[in-house]
Design an enzyme around this catalytic site. Structure first.
Site: not given
Length: 301
Positions: A22, A83, A103, A135, A137-139, A156
């Protein structure tokens, strides 16, 4: 529309190992000029293991898989580099924008180019207080529908780790610890949570990848959770104390939404005297080396 570098294209055609990297860490994760130094170091680490690095970014509306030194310098130094998650890619392409890939965007573009192995630091996941903020992550959603092997140091540690593991299970994303039955915590060797499966060699990982194909399983990812070495992790007591302080500061200052993660990560860097950043880089280096070995084992099939 997808611009694959000659080196990467030739490697894929010859079935030589390729590792996707990335670019967010270059543009947004490190200060200048260290960001470019690290980018070159990571590419060199892939090459030393006998694989070809494919750093991914969008430049002037064109998704690039594999960057030359001039393009890496541009990502590292140019003002206004955005980003980009995978949802942003059509907008960036249509508007001619330039951006570093997260990612989710990196995994998508790598898969489109035919790359099967991707190395990163830590995944995104379910955020703390998800029941209030929703909330996530779109990951996670992208990895649930993209056939790629992601070598990472877990998620994380500022996130809700058990909720993230539960979400990955719900989405049908396979997770295995590399040489461990504990799920790593990005800066930490052990997040405090177990994993159900352990893989111990690059060849074992490649066997799982081949089994995914043979079973005609849904197009989901394989997450290889590779812990940062214990002697290079962030001191767990320091991590716990500073993270608690960061969460209190976040609430006190009314930080919400997408601003939460960068706020917490910056707080950790500043209040651990850079130790969290050193642990982060140690994890990324180890992941890159392992990913190259997995890619080599995959191409030997």
């Amino acid at each position: 529309m997808l611009v694959v570098s000659e080196e990467v294209r030739e490697a894929l055609a010859a079935r030589r190992p390729v590792v996707a990297l990335e670019s967010t860490i270059i543009a947004h994760g490190l200060p200048r000029p260290r960001n470019l130094q690290v980018a070159l170091e990571l590419e060199d680490a892939v090459r030393r293991e006998g694989a070809v690095p494919a750093t991914i970014a969008v430049l002037d509306g064109h998704p690039h898989v594999g960057l030359d030194k001039q393009q890496l310098e541009r990502v590292a130094n140019e003002e206004g580099i955005r980003k980009l998650g995978h949802r942003d890619l059509p907008l960036a392409v249509a508007s001619g924008a330039s951006g570093a890939t997260t990612v989710s965007a990196t995994a998508l573009l790598a898969a489109l180019a035919g790359i099967r192995v991707f190395a990163t630091g830590g995944l995104g996941g379910v955020h703390r207080e998800w029941t209030v903020t929703q909330d996530e992550s779109a990951d996670l959603g992208l990895l649930a529908r993209t056939r790629i092997t992601v070598v990472c140091a877990g998620v994380k540690s500022i996130l809700d780790v058990p909720a993230t593991l539960q979400r990955l299970e719900t989405l049908g994303v396979a997770v295995a610890g590399y040489g461990t039955d504990r799920f790593p915590g990005f800066y930490l060797t052990d997040s405090g949570h177990p994993v159900d499966w352990t893989l111990r060699t690059p060849e074992e990982v490649a066997e799982v990848m081949r089994a995914q194909n043979a079973l005609r399983a849904p197009e989901s990812a394989l997450i290889v959770a590779n812990p940062v070495p214990e002697d290079e992790q962030l001191d767990p007591e320091l991590h716990a104390r500073v993270l608690a302080e960061a969460l209190e500061a976040c609430a006190r200052e009314g930080i919400t939404g997408q601003a939460v993660t960068p706020f917490l990560l910056d707080h950790l860097v500043r209040h651990t005297d850079g130790a969290s950043l050193r642990a982060n880089l140690a994890a990324v280096r180890g992941n890159v080396r392992l990913a190259a070995r997995i890619a080599a084992a995959w191409t030997r099939a």
